[in-house]
Scaffold this active site. Structure first.
Site, PDB file in Angstrom:
ATOM      1  N   ASP A  98      10.501  15.792 -23.131  1.00 43.80           N
ATOM      2  CA  ASP A  98       9.550  16.530 -23.727  1.00 43.80           C
ATOM      3  C   ASP A  98       9.874  16.939 -25.096  1.00 43.80           C
ATOM      4  O   ASP A  98       9.325  17.673 -25.853  1.00 43.80           O
ATOM      5  CB  ASP A  98       8.961  17.620 -22.901  1.00 43.80           C
ATOM      6  CG  ASP A  98       7.702  17.327 -22.194  1.00 43.80           C
ATOM      7  OD1 ASP A  98       7.289  16.079 -22.516  1.00 43.80           O
ATOM      8  OD2 ASP A  98       7.283  18.330 -21.447  1.00 43.80           O
ATOM      9  N   ASP A 129       5.281  23.762  -8.974  1.00 42.82           N
ATOM     10  CA  ASP A 129       5.652  22.856  -7.901  1.00 42.82           C
ATOM     11  C   ASP A 129       5.137  23.549  -6.535  1.00 42.82           C
ATOM     12  O   ASP A 129       5.110  22.789  -5.644  1.00 42.82           O
ATOM     13  CB  ASP A 129       7.196  22.763  -7.803  1.00 42.82           C
ATOM     14  CG  ASP A 129       7.858  23.114  -9.151  1.00 42.82           C
ATOM     15  OD1 ASP A 129       7.304  22.617 -10.085  1.00 42.82           O
ATOM     16  OD2 ASP A 129       8.677  23.966  -9.156  1.00 42.82           O
TER      17      ASP A 129
END
Ligand code: NAG
Ligand code: NAG
Length: 733
Positions: free
Chosen positions: A140, A448
């Site tokens: 990223d 998550d």
């Protein structure tokens, strides 16, 4: 195979010593009841302030009781799992399923490329048929340095993998391997020779990557090596570039081979498209792009996801995980296998309590018994379908033996790269279920956790697996502030979950067992502990100064429940900690860190959540730095607490430590001058409480007054907190 010769691929054992725990839980519960009776019975008849202080104490105690009850859910009957890899190998060696491995990185400065490629090399070198492994790196940071480092790693893997295979090297991260075996081996001449050659080649490669890092760009002669560099020549910048996708090793047809002519794993570099006007959704966005891209390239039914700082310390982890997915009777509803997070930079007594030992060794197995552990974002093997968003269905069973090296669409790597680019584009997810019902969820700092919970809510379960030799090892933060800031993000995320539509008690209601909902609350409500704790470390010392008693007299029988609850709670906690492999001093450090986290990280977490719900601040992620300067590292190794920076968190800690100290000194002085034993009798518990706060804060006093190194408390904080604490005392008097 007949039904009779069915031998399971894994087994589950319930922990021993449950009777002891139940005895503890029941007696604690009785003690708690007595405390409640005391609080109600002895409510002060007069004194406005005293009444409020009592109400406050009672509230704090009620909170502790509730939270203690919640934490019993993950202690009730932990289960431990073990696998039978030889059986797997005997039955399925030829038809093992393919594995897609996702490594995510976000910043080439905070997460140095050398560290990232070590992780990549360690997962490429798993003891598993290499043609069935597919490794994807999502960058990223969109950095050509990272791309260059991965290109170097793809070359180095051609000698590293055969070396690991031949000599059963462990662990398979080159940096860690070469730094842990300092002595060159001598007993085996061939080995010694190869060891030296490969170490040199590795050092050279590391040198080249470091040079490029120092320059800040890849030297021109190296750029010619690969067409991929063109993307950056065309002006790709970190926040604004099209999808960059390069298949560095194309293992699909078995033509990519190492120096021993054995196949290599597929290796893919991906930097998804970035445009300033689009939301990128951090790691969850990267993971979702990887899920889609990998579905076109390799489409393995099992996905392993690791953070870029978590190398594999155990080359058999894939085989272990496959045992959980391939068992004929028990596997059908297992969606993910979560490994606990271990850290390799932890000193013996773990000053910053980074290891979360008890959570790893005890609470996760406890959650496993309730329906499955949380998904914590790294070190986790997923069933692709479950991650993609499918519901568990009793009828549909995967025939794993058909999932091996499936004949894939034969396109050249170039064509495939082009067709995949759109899958990682900014606009691909518009008007789709990605980030909602498909893939990882968006919009929460701990995405998550809700992703894992929603998988469980779709009918799947998960398992926790913690082999003797740790599966994954990460890097621990090496200063107090880093550790507290990292936790702020977690706690804030957790409390947000609790207050959102994903609150386990509602979202999970009817979908997952009640015990599992409560297990989630155990973590979701971490931050809520801060108020009760703040009360307990601020109000009792002030009451000492103000002549208000909050607890029973030492000579009264009501002291007994308080004493019992306190002693039992802490002995049990110490027992758990030692059982989980900790040391006595480590426990003392751990208790301090829990206190500090409650006073700062939790508080910040709550504050941030309140601000956000009023619409003030946007979601932002702080990546914790994985590099530390030498000075700091040295103190870390000596287990000296690192302050050194100006942060309001330290003001809070120092002020509270000083407040307790001043109040304690004041009351001691008064008792000594007046020798009034009656007072001592009524203040005893409050004094013990402040005394404990003082004992646990030793490093803070040392940092405030006695240290001269750069890691001491900055003097501005010393003055401010002294003034603040003194003012508070004067006001109370
Ligand atoms: C990591 O692996 C090495 C050998 O591969 C082993 O000696 C070590 O104990 C492992 N570390 C942990 C914490 O299990
Ligand atoms: C972590 O430990 C390794 C060796 O154990 C060391 O080389 C490295 O500098 C440490 N990292 C940090 C951030 O302290």
């Amino acid at each position: 195979m007949g039904k009779d010769d069915y031998l399971p691929l894994f087994e589950t054992k319930v922990a021993k010593g449950r009777l002891l725990h139940r005895l503890y839980a029941v007696t604690m519960f009785l003690g708690i009841l007595f405390i409640c009776v005391y609080r109600v019975n002895h409510f002060p008849a007069q004194g406005e302030l005293k009444r409020w202080a009592w109400i406050g104490s009672y509230m704090a105690e009620l909170w502790y009781i509730l939270y203690w009850l919640i934490t019993q859910s993950v202690r009730w009957s932990p289960v431990y799992r073990s696998t039978f890899k030889e059986r797997l190998s005997r039955r399925y060696e030829k038809v093992l399923p393919g594995i897609d491995i996702f490594v995510c990185t976000a910043d080439p400065v905070l997460e140095p490329p050398v560290m990232v490629i070590n992780t990549v090399l360690s997962v490429m070198a798993y003891d598993y048929p290499p043609e069935k492994l597919n490794v994807y790196l999502s960058d990223d940071g969109g950095s050509e340095l990272m791309f260059y480092a991965l290109l170097e790693a793809s070359q180095f893997s051609k000698i590293w993998l055969p070396f690991c295979r031949k000599f059963k090297v462990e662990p398979r991260s080159p940096v860690v391997y070469f730094s842990s075996a300092v002595e060159t081996p001598v007993d085996n001449v061939i080995f010694a020779k190869e060891w030296r050659t490969i170490k040199n080649l590795f050092e050279e490669m590391k040198g080249r990557v470091d040079v490029a890092m120092k320059l800040g760009r890849v030297p021109d002669e190296l750029r010619k090596q690969h067409k991929g560099f063109r993307e950056w020549e065309l002006g790709a910048s970190r926040r604004d570039h099209q999808t960059i996708l390069e298949i560095l090793i194309d293992g699909r047809d078995g033509n990519a081979v190492d120096v021993e002519q054995k196949p290599l794993p597929t290796l893919v570099y991906m930097a998804r498209e970035k445009r300033p006007q689009y939301q990128h959704n951090f790691k969850a966005g990267a993971m979702n792009a990887l899920i889609r891209v990998s579905s076109r390239i390799s489409n393995s039914k099992i996905i392993l996801n690791v953070d870029c700082d978590q190398y594999s310390n155990n080359s058999e982890s894939v085989r272990d995980a496959v045992c959980f997915f391939m068992d004929e009777e028990m596997s059908h509803n297992i969606a993910y296998v979560q490994y606990p997070q271990y850290l390799n930079n932890v000193t013996k007594n773990d000053v910053y309590g980074n290891l979360l030992r008890v959570i790893n060794e005890l609470e996760f197995p406890g959650a496993d018994a309730n329906g499955g552990p949380l998904y914590i974002g790294s070190g986790c093997f997923h069933r692709r379908d479950a991650l993609w968003g499918e519901k568990y269905d009793k009828e549909s069973k995967i025939d794993w033996t058909k999932e091996n090296g499936k004949v894939r669409v034969k396109e050249s790597a170039n064509v495939l790269e082009e067709t995949c680019k759109i899958l990682a584009g900014c606009s691909y997810e518009e008007n789709s279920q990605w980030g909602k019902e498909m893939g990882l969820k968006y919009g929460c700092p701990v995405e998550d956790i809700i992703t894992g919970m929603s998988i469980q809510c779709r009918g799947w379960r998960s398992v926790s697996f913690n082999p003797e030799r740790r599966g994954f090892m990460g890097v621990a933060p090496t200063s107090l502030l880093q550790s507290l800031v990292q936790h702020t993000r977690w706690y804030e995320g957790h409390i947000q979950i609790f207050m959102s539509k994903y609150c386990p008690l509602f979202y999970g209601h009817g979908n997952i067992p009640l015990q599992l909902q409560i297990s989630y609350c155990c973590y979701n409500l971490w931050a809520a502990n801060c108020l009760a704790t703040l009360f307990y470390v601020i109000v009792p010392p002030l009451c000492l100064l103000k002549d208000i008693t909050l607890f029973p007299q030492l000579s009264s029988p009501w002291v007994l429940p308080y004493a019992y609850v306190f002693i039992a709670k802490y002995s049990y906690s110490l027992g758990e900690f030692l059982w989980s492999g900790g040391t006595l001093k480590g426990w003392y450090n751990d208790q301090r860190m829990w206190l500090y986290k409650r006073l700062t990280s939790y508080l910040y977490g709550i504050y941030g959540t309140v601000l956000r719900s009023l619409g003030f601040s946007k979601l932002s992620f702080d990546i914790t730095s994985k590099v530390a300067d030498d000075d700091v590292s040295l103190r870390y190794e000596q287990e000296i607490m690192e302050f050194g920076t100006v942060s309001f968190m330290f003001n809070i800690l120092a002020t509270i430590a000083l407040l307790n100290l001043l109040a304690f000194i004041w009351i001691m002085a008064r008792l000594i001058i007046n020798t009034r034993t009656k007072e001592a009798d009524s203040y005893a518990l409050q004094m013990i409480l402040s005394g404990l706060v003082i004992v646990i804060n030793r490093p803070v006093y040392v940092g405030l007054f006695f240290r001269t190194d750069r890691g001491r408390m900055p003097s501005s904080i010393t003055y401010q907190s002294l003034i603040l604490a003194t003012l508070a005392c004067l006001l109370a008097l």
